[in-house]
Design an enzyme around this catalytic site. Structure first.
Site, PDB file in Angstrom:
ATOM      1  N   ASP A 329       0.852  -1.181   0.000  1.00  0.00           N
ATOM      2  CA  ASP A 329       0.000   0.000   0.000  1.00  0.00           C
ATOM      3  C   ASP A 329       0.885   1.227   0.000  1.00  0.00           C
ATOM      4  OD1 ASP A 329      -2.642  -0.836  -0.082  1.00  0.00           O
ATOM      5  OD2 ASP A 329      -2.527  -1.519   1.999  1.00  0.00           O
ATOM      6  N   ALA A 401     -16.795  17.232   3.230  1.00  0.00           N
ATOM      7  CA  ALA A 401     -16.675  16.454   1.991  1.00  0.00           C
ATOM      8  C   ALA A 401     -17.503  17.105   0.901  1.00  0.00           C
ATOM      9  CB  ALA A 401     -17.151  15.024   2.231  1.00  0.00           C
ATOM     10  N   SER A 406     -11.597  24.315   3.194  1.00  0.00           N
ATOM     11  CA  SER A 406     -11.711  24.808   4.563  1.00  0.00           C
ATOM     12  C   SER A 406     -11.089  26.205   4.601  1.00  0.00           C
ATOM     13  CB  SER A 406     -10.980  23.874   5.529  1.00  0.00           C
ATOM     14  OG  SER A 406      -9.596  23.874   5.229  1.00  0.00           O
ATOM     15  N   LYS A 417      -8.820  27.430   1.386  1.00  0.00           N
ATOM     16  CA  LYS A 417      -7.921  26.538   0.630  1.00  0.00           C
ATOM     17  C   LYS A 417      -8.682  25.235   0.395  1.00  0.00           C
ATOM     18  CE  LYS A 417      -5.344  23.813   4.022  1.00  0.00           C
ATOM     19  NZ  LYS A 417      -6.060  23.945   5.284  1.00  0.00           N
ATOM     20  N   ASP A 540      -5.766  -4.255   6.154  1.00  0.00           N
ATOM     21  CA  ASP A 540      -6.371  -4.169   7.480  1.00  0.00           C
ATOM     22  C   ASP A 540      -7.889  -4.087   7.456  1.00  0.00           C
ATOM     23  OD1 ASP A 540      -6.445  -1.689   6.379  1.00  0.00           O
ATOM     24  OD2 ASP A 540      -5.300  -0.679   7.952  1.00  0.00           O
ATOM     25  N   ASP A 544     -10.415  -5.617   2.528  1.00  0.00           N
ATOM     26  CA  ASP A 544      -9.165  -6.247   2.091  1.00  0.00           C
ATOM     27  C   ASP A 544      -9.238  -7.767   2.221  1.00  0.00           C
ATOM     28  OD1 ASP A 544      -7.737  -4.013   1.409  1.00  0.00           O
ATOM     29  OD2 ASP A 544      -6.984  -3.679   3.446  1.00  0.00           O
TER      30      ASP A 544
END
Lengths: 704, 596
Positions: A329, A401, A406, A417, A540, A544
């Site tokens: 990963d 989201a 923010s 930004k 994890d 997965d």
């Protein structure tokens, strides 16, 4: 394992595949373990148990035969009992030494299991009954599906998943890591392990395993070797050495009639006695590897454990050595978990300082690592000090989201930004125009593997922050080592292909899988396997799990979900995805140790022939003395020296078997050349001076 | 060693290397089902065979079926060979009348045990000859059964090798080919054309081919000499090309009617090596990596050249005791020097040493000299060539599958040392393969050691059935001491390794030796073939793993040395005690001036 914090020594070179020394690892020999191993060496003399090891069983049978003959000789007060006594004793020592090697490996595991078991006292649990009330029951009464409540100070009674609440948990029993971890319902951090302790808050846990099948139970069983099955590789090697033993048995048994013929033909000498024939047999059969084989396997598992990885079987560790594709990963493995601000790029008409200041202000309340890194960069580069702003003077706009940006409203400025598109939209909504340059800068940053964060002040566009993925220190070197070992590394990332390609190039991975969904991962593994590759991966999350199960080696993170842990065949208690690389190295080291000692064992035989064959037939054919190239003193001292050497070499190699041979990452050809020279040629040469020296001692002491 | 002798050996090796590729490529095309340049001519014959035998050439067999077909074919071959020998008196082409009342007085009876031994010998591609061709068997037996077995037993070996190659080449397959098709193709497209060419060439050089009665000639001293005749050339060619080695005459290739000139001598040893050498190339081609084939070829060549030069060196050096007596033993223009005992003057020491090395390296067993008369070291190499499993080119097919067996072992141990589950040509070498390889190694070593051990001590009453007038089994030996021991060891080694060459010096035509050597040949053949076919089946079913830089390379010089080393070490560790009581001590005693 509470006694051993098993994280690698931080001072060690991070680029070494296997740290030379693990912090607080158990020493190779300690008095408790030694005592236990010595006792077990005698227990293991039981032929019913020993017959599982054909080579050592043959030695024991030989020792038994010479013992019986010795007793007969003593009873009839025959001559030469002194020599026979010594041979007999050394044959028994050979068996004991082999037993000792195995017992040492097992005792080290048992000591570890004992310390684990101490923590596994039978705790009580607050079980939620069907009527919603809680009742106090013993932990051993819990069954999968039960709900229990744990509060601060409680020991979690069994493996389970948090279904309600959030708590800090001390998992040092399992991981040896004293810093508490957070466990909460939902998400990928919901799994808790029996035996660990809740430090704060209150959680409701759904028990997922029955007593005796918990993680801790499995750990103890694995360590003790109760479930230790021979791996396919061990089975094959056992067949080889059992076959060799049979070949040598034939060679020695038929030597009896051969010498009968020779004695008759030469009219001199006598047929070698049983003690000498048994000595020759024991010297020839591969006792070194036969005696050390199971110790190597147990010690290999133990080494994995010392790296704080729990392998569900020895087979999994071996498979790790075979791996040729490693899926890593990106985040957390190849790069440090978070992106960091690397530069401020203003649009035309804006100074870097102005941009930096706006960026810093907008990030002051941003507690994400990315936000903090903006503040830090502004401070380091422009000496801008982050100010404490109160809610009175500023209105903070948190990231969502939905808006994907923010910022802060301060002194009439609206600093924002966020994602380029969002900022463009924001500026345009406020009646501003966005210079085309902004998008160009953003695209350029993307192409280089960074993440652009656009910054604006109301209707003014200021510029872009370049957030970069930072490749972990030493990662490039480790990946290069993997390539030398013939292992292809594949970076898995959710990033777009452009970003992924840039990071892949920087870290030096062989290939990457961008915008990867769990299904993509699974398909990639299947594709690799179809073309004959063995694949290892870490994971994890619950999503997965299918890929972990499909991979040949699946290393699940201890912080991960139960589903992930069940699916993989190894669990890393430190939850460090980079550990996969160490596991691969340990797997290889395990196999190399077996091969090296087998080669050494067989190569030793040459010298033993040169010691024993002339000794056997010196009287019949004095001319065969020409083969006594070591110049051993007498036939008896020659045979004795060979037998003693054969027994001592087992003991001498116990540390090597337990520690594993030195492993340096290199291509197969280079490894083979090196190991053939070291263990093949070395095995050929070493016994000559060894046997010679023992013969000198035997002679000086007047033993034969 | 003389420059001329060294040159002869190297030139011969150059010829082998040159022939290996074209012949190997032809066989690769043949066994992968492609058309070859011989198809227009021979395809009808091949189809006719299938039609007559009811074979469906497109049906593949699992390894068990393949082994079943092979065993049943060999069993009926054995039965047929046995019966025809026993019934030769009633059958045609028998001018000397063997097996009838008019047989000559010096004829040897074809007893049950002798027929058993000979049948086992020819079915097992060994061609150990307890009988003497010219005084025991009729032309019909020579042609209809012995020569036929020379063809088919050689083809059986090739079939097994091809099945094993397919095991490596295929993946996740459950079949390894069709035995009947492989057998037929090997005979029709390989052995038949090569033998035809070989026989014509030999005829042109003076090897006889007739059905005449034996010639009774009057010698210069006025004595009558019986000169044996027969269809020699046709049997001679396949005797060598099929690595059979059973001579038409008892003197084998030292007989001028079998091997008249130095040129035929060179071509004969070349014929022994071409098919085994070619198969290494076939192997590389069929597994898709020719370097793998050359690596096998390299390991074989290395062992061969070392052996050839040791034999030649030992024979040319001769016996130091003669030199001490003032006899000239070095080569001069006028004489070959060295040890000429048992050698033909027309071949000389180099060509004879070369023949002995080649015939024992390949499990041929033809001889152009008497190995019994070699120096101790010169005799040690032929013995060791056989004991190391007949893998130095070896028998047709048998050499390749034997060498692959050692490759499996070498890869297994060495593969572990590179830190991976051992794999060869992308196939994992696991428990089953190791088990089968060890079984095969055990089968030969057990056969050689146990029968030699028994024969060194077993006693029989004088004139009993088992060993006739010899009494004890050691009574059949011509020589005493360690040399006598070598004679027993050589006989069983030659049998179990399916070589068939004789050290001579042992009268082996007694029921005891006929039975034990006969069994040794059958064990040494089929107890290797069955495990090897099992390996083929197991490998074919496996997935092929990808080759990476982490994979043990099996084509470089390192692997060649490793493979050759494995062969030598396994052989040496198994047989060192036996060899030290035979040729080694004999050599040491010779240096002290004691001869046997």
């Amino acid at each position: 394992m509470t006694t051993s914090t098993l994280t690698p020594d931080p001072s060690a070179d991070p680029t070494e595949l296997l740290p030379k020394k693990l912090a607080h690892a158990r020493p190779l020999f300690d008095s408790e373990i030694l005592r236990r191993a010595v006792w077990d060496s005698f227990v293991k003399l039981n032929p019913a148990k020993l017959c599982k090891n054909p080579v050592i069983f043959v030695v024991e049978a030989g020792a038994a035969v010479t013992t019986i003959l010795l007793i007969r000789d003593i009873a009839t007060s025959a001559a030469g009992t002194g020599f026979n006594l010594q041979i007999t004793l050394w044959l028994w020592f050979t068996v004991l030494f082999a037993n000792f090697a195995e017992a040492m490996a097992e005792a080290r595991g048992k000591a570890q299991a004992d310390s684990l078991r101490k923590t596994k006292s039978d705790s009580v649990a607050q079980r939620v009954a069907a009527n919603g009330r809680t009742e106090t029951v013993s932990a051993s009464q819990l069954r999968a599906g039960d709900l229990v409540i744990c509060e601060a100070g409680d020991t979690i009674p069994g493996d389970g998943e948090v279904v309600e609440g959030i708590a800090t948990v001390d998992e040092s029993v399992i991981t040896g890591e004293s810093a508490p971890v957070i466990r909460e319902s939902g998400g990928d951090r919901s799994a808790v392990t029996g035996g660990t302790r809740v430090l704060s808050d209150r959680i409701t846990i759904k028990i997922t395993s029955n007593p005796g099948e918990t993680f801790l139970d499995r750990m103890i069983a694995l360590i003790e070797g109760a479930q230790r099955h021979k791996t396919p590789n061990e089975v094959a090697l056992n067949i080889l050495i059992a076959g060799l033993t049979l070949v040598f048995l034939l060679a020695v048994v038929t030597l009896q009639p051969f010498s009968q013929y020779s004695v008759a033909a030469a009219g001199a000498g006598s047929v070698p006695g049983v003690a000498v024939l048994v000595s020759l047999l024991v010297c020839l059969i591969p006792t070194t590897i036969g005696g050390l084989l199971s110790a190597i396997g147990i010690a290999g598992m133990d080494r994995v454990m010392q790296h704080n990885v729990l392998a569900m079987s020895g087979k999994a560790v071996e498979a790790a050595g075979d791996v040729n594709t490693l899926l890593l990963d990106k985040t957390g493995t190849i790069t440090i978990g978070n992106r960091q601000a690397a530069e401020f790029i203003p649009v035309k008409g804006v100074t870097e300082l102005e941009l930096a200041e706006a960026a810093q202000l907008s990030s002051l309340a941003d507690e994400t690592p990315e936000g903090r890194s903006v503040v830090v960069l502004a401070k380091e580069k422009y000496g801008l000090r982050g100010r404490e702003l109160s809610h009175h003077e500023a209105g903070f706009i948190p990231f969502s989201a939905h808006t994907r940006m923010s910022g802060v409203d301060i002194n009439g400025s609206q600093l924002r930004k966020g994602a380029t598109d969002s900022i463009i939209q924001f500026v345009e909504e406020h009646g501003g125009t966005v210079p085309g340059e902004l998008r160009e800068i953003a695209d350029r940053i993307s192409r280089q593997g960074g993440t652009p964060l656009a910054v604006s002040n109301g209707r003014r566009t200021l510029g872009v922050i370049n957030l970069k993925d930072v490749v972990k220190g030493g990662m490039k070197k480790r990946l290069a080592q993997l390539r030398r070992m013939g292992i292809t590394t594949v970076m898995i990332t959710g990033d777009n292909p452009l970003t992924a390609a840039a990071i892949a190039a920087e870290a030096g991975v062989d290939s990457f899988l961008a915008q990867a969904s769990p299904a993509d991962k699974l398909n990639y593994i299947k594709k690799e396997q179809a073309s004959g590759h063995l694949v290892a991966m870490t994971g994890d999350g619950t999503n997965d799990a299918p890929a972990l199960a499909q991979a040949d080696v699946g290393l699940a993170m201890n912080t991960g979900t139960m589903a992930a842990k069940e699916a993989g065949n190894m669990v890393d208690l430190d939850s460090n995805p980079t550990k996969l690389i160490e596991v691969v190295a340990i797997g290889k080291q395990l196999l190399i140790t077996r091969g090296a000692l087998t080669t050494f064992s067989v190569a030793n035989d040459v010298a033993k022939y040169f010691a024993i064959i002339p000794a056997m037939f010196m009287a019949t054919y004095p001319a065969l003395g020409a083969l006594n190239i070591m110049g051993l003193h007498s036939p008896k001292s020659a045979v004795l020296a060979a037998v003693i050497f054969n027994a001592l070499i087992i003991i001498a190699l116990v540390p090597l078997a337990l520690r594993g041979v030195k492993y340096r990452p290199a291509g197969a050809g280079a490894l083979l050349r090196r190991n053939l020279l070291l263990y093949g040629l070395g095995g050929l040469i070493v016994p000559f001076p060894g046997i010679w020296a023992i013969d000198q001692i035997v002679h000086v002491l007047g033993l034969a | 060693m003389t420059p001329n002798g060294i040159l002869q050996i190297l030139a011969f090796f150059g010829l082998v290397a040159a022939v290996a590729k074209p012949l190997g490529a032809h066989m690769a095309r043949l066994f992968t089902g492609e058309r070859t340049f011989l198809h227009p001519l021979l395809r009808p014959l091949e189809r006719l065979c299938y039609k007559l035998a009811g074979v469906r050439e497109d049906v593949e067999q699992r390894w068990t079926q393949y082994a079943g077909s092979l065993l049943s074919f060999s069993f009926f071959s054995f039965l047929f060979t046995y019966l025809i020998q026993r019934l030769q008196g009633w059958l045609p082409w028998n001018p000397a009348g063997f097996g009838t009342g008019r047989a000559p007085s010096n004829a040897t009876a074809m007893t049950a045990d002798l027929a058993f031994n000979t049948a086992a010998s020819f079915v097992a591609n060994t061609n150990w000859q307890s009988y003497m061709g010219e005084t025991t068997v009729s032309y019909f037996v020579q042609m209809a059964v012995l020569t036929v077995q020379n063809f088919v037993s050689a083809a059986v070996g090739v079939a097994v090798a091809v099945a094993l190659i397919r095991g490596f080449a295929r993946q996740e397959a459950n079949s390894v080919g069709n035995f009947w098709v492989d057998l037929t193709r090997a005979v029709v497209y390989v052995f038949l054309p090569l033998s035809l060419l070989g026989a014509l060439f030999l005829c042109s050089q003076g090897v006889i081919q007739n059905w005449s009665a034996y010639t009774h000639a009057t010698t210069l001293e006025g004595a009558t000499q019986v000169i044996a005749q027969g269809p020699v050339a046709s049997q001679e060619a396949i005797k060598l090309i099929g690595t059979n080695g059973g001579g038409f005459f008892n003197a084998n290739s030292s007989h001028p009617f079998e091997n008249p000139t130095p040129l035929t001598n060179l071509i004969e040893i070349l014929m022994i090596f071409i098919v085994p050498a070619g198969l290494t190339y076939t192997f590389g081609r069929m597994v898709g990596d020719q370097r793998q084939g050359w690596a096998i070829f390299g390991a074989m060549s290395l062992l061969f050249l070392i052996g050839a030069f040791i034999v030649y060196g030992a024979e040319q050096a001769g016996n130091p005791n003669l030199a001490r007596l003032g006899v000239e033993t070095s080569a001069t223009d006028a004489q070959p020097g060295g040890n000429m005992e048992g050698k033909e003057v027309r071949f000389g020491i180099a060509a004879t040493s070369l023949f002995a090395t080649v015939t024992t390296a390949a499990s041929c067993g033809a001889v152009n000299s008497m190995h019994d008369s070699f120096t101790a070291l010169g005799g040690l190499i032929p013995l060791f060539n056989m004991q190391s499993g007949e893998v130095i080119f070896g028998g047709t097919g048998a050499g390749l599958y034997g060498m692959l067996l050692f490759a499996i072992l070498a890869v297994f141990i060495a593969g572990l040392m590179v830190g991976r589950t051992p794999e060869y040509l992308g196939k994992k070498i696991e428990g089953k393969e190791v088990k089968m390889a060890m079984l095969a190694i055990l089968a030969t070593s057990a056969t050689i050691l146990l029968f030699t051990g028994a024969s060194s001590v077993i006693e029989f009453a004088k004139d009993s059935y088992w060993n006739g007038s010899h009494g004890a089994a050691t009574g059949n030996l011509n020589n005493g001491g360690p040399h006598g021991f070598s004679e027993i060891l050589y006989a069983f080694t030659s049998g179990a390794a399916n070589n068939g060459s004789a050290f001579a010096g042992i009268s082996a035509n007694t029921p005891w030796y006929n039975l034990t050597i006969g069994l040794a040949m059958l064990f040494g053949r089929f107890l290797i073939i069955i495990p090897m076919l099992a390996v083929a089946g197991s490998l074919a079913a496996k997935k092929k793993l990808a080759i990476t830089s982490g994979t043990l390379p099996t084509h470089g010089a390192l692997f060649v040395i490793l493979l050759a080393g494995t062969v030598v070490i396994v052989g040496a560790l198994t047989f060192f005690p036996a060899l030290s009581l035979g040729p080694i001590v004999e050599h040491l005693l010779m240096l002290q001036g004691r001869l046997f």
